[in-house]
Design a protein around this motif. Sequence first.
Motif, mmCIF file in Angstrom:
data_model
loop_
_atom_site.group_PDB
_atom_site.id
_atom_site.type_symbol
_atom_site.label_atom_id
_atom_site.label_comp_id
_atom_site.label_asym_id
_atom_site.label_seq_id
_atom_site.Cartn_x
_atom_site.Cartn_y
_atom_site.Cartn_z
ATOM 1 N N GLU A 150 0.882 -1.085 0.076
ATOM 2 C CA GLU A 150 -0.033 0.057 -0.157
ATOM 3 C C GLU A 150 0.805 1.335 -0.158
ATOM 4 O O GLU A 150 1.783 1.533 0.799
ATOM 5 C CB GLU A 150 -0.816 -0.011 1.158
ATOM 6 N N MET A 151 0.551 2.071 -0.748
ATOM 7 C CA MET A 151 1.777 3.057 -1.099
ATOM 8 C C MET A 151 0.675 4.519 -1.071
ATOM 9 O O MET A 151 -0.373 4.716 -1.853
ATOM 10 C CB MET A 151 2.257 3.235 -2.436
ATOM 11 N N ASN A 152 1.033 5.125 -0.203
ATOM 12 C CA ASN A 152 0.332 6.691 0.044
ATOM 13 C C ASN A 152 1.118 7.919 -0.049
ATOM 14 O O ASN A 152 2.396 7.338 0.115
ATOM 15 C CB ASN A 152 -0.433 6.885 1.369
ATOM 16 N N GLY A 153 0.574 8.861 -0.198
ATOM 17 C CA GLY A 153 1.632 10.042 -0.332
ATOM 18 C C GLY A 153 2.613 9.905 -1.459
ATOM 19 O O GLY A 153 3.912 10.510 -1.133
ATOM 20 N N LEU A 154 2.141 9.495 -2.483
ATOM 21 C CA LEU A 154 3.145 9.001 -3.464
ATOM 22 C C LEU A 154 3.752 10.364 -4.133
ATOM 23 O O LEU A 154 3.242 11.282 -4.405
ATOM 24 C CB LEU A 154 2.605 8.274 -4.799
ATOM 25 N N LYS A 155 4.916 10.239 -4.373
ATOM 26 C CA LYS A 155 6.066 11.414 -5.041
ATOM 27 C C LYS A 155 6.405 11.190 -6.289
ATOM 28 O O LYS A 155 6.429 9.797 -6.992
ATOM 29 C CB LYS A 155 7.020 11.510 -4.076
ATOM 30 N N ALA A 156 6.978 12.042 -7.214
ATOM 31 C CA ALA A 156 7.466 11.651 -8.411
ATOM 32 C C ALA A 156 8.666 10.749 -8.204
ATOM 33 O O ALA A 156 8.640 9.912 -9.301
ATOM 34 C CB ALA A 156 7.805 12.908 -9.004
ATOM 35 N N GLU A 157 9.557 11.118 -7.182
ATOM 36 C CA GLU A 157 10.567 9.978 -7.404
ATOM 37 C C GLU A 157 10.028 8.432 -6.819
ATOM 38 O O GLU A 157 11.039 7.786 -6.820
ATOM 39 C CB GLU A 157 11.455 10.666 -6.097
ATOM 40 N N ASP A 158 8.958 8.332 -6.648
ATOM 41 C CA ASP A 158 8.423 7.015 -6.469
ATOM 42 C C ASP A 158 8.282 6.271 -7.802
ATOM 43 O O ASP A 158 8.026 5.063 -7.928
ATOM 44 C CB ASP A 158 7.149 6.931 -5.615
ATOM 45 N N THR A 159 8.254 6.906 -8.965
ATOM 46 C CA THR A 159 7.857 6.483 -10.195
ATOM 47 C C THR A 159 9.042 5.474 -10.583
ATOM 48 O O THR A 159 10.100 5.633 -10.547
ATOM 49 C CB THR A 159 8.142 7.636 -11.297
ATOM 50 N N ALA A 160 8.502 4.194 -10.860
ATOM 51 C CA ALA A 160 9.519 3.131 -11.009
ATOM 52 C C ALA A 160 8.902 1.895 -11.508
ATOM 53 O O ALA A 160 7.551 1.881 -11.373
ATOM 54 C CB ALA A 160 10.349 2.834 -9.786
#
Length: 114
Positions: free
Chosen positions: A80-90
């Motif tokens: 579960e991923m919350n508060g996603l940021k651009a740097e989480d792109t992968a």
Amino acid sequence: VQLQASGGGLVQPGGSLRLSCAASGINFRLYRMEWFRQTPGNQRELVASISSDGSTYYAEPAKGRFTISRDNVRRTAYLEMNGLKAEDTALYYCKVDSHGRSNWGRGTQVTVSS
């Protein structure tokens, strides 16, 4: 051993996604499950893991935002991923070490962009 990852997609910054990793070919409840991610030109990095006893580990970028869990009946691990940021792109992968080898699922793409 087969691992099927799903749940990726395009999400805006601050949004949420839940990744799933369905496993077959192993006695799922006995194994630690891991989530990795990889961006172009970089090595895969560990994001989080969950042991057979339910204990968890989070890499620093995931702490406080991501939650790993497992459902031994469904033989599925979740991220579960919350508060996603651009740097989480992968490209996100799940992995299990069993029978003396590392088994990887096909990745699921997560893109965080407005």
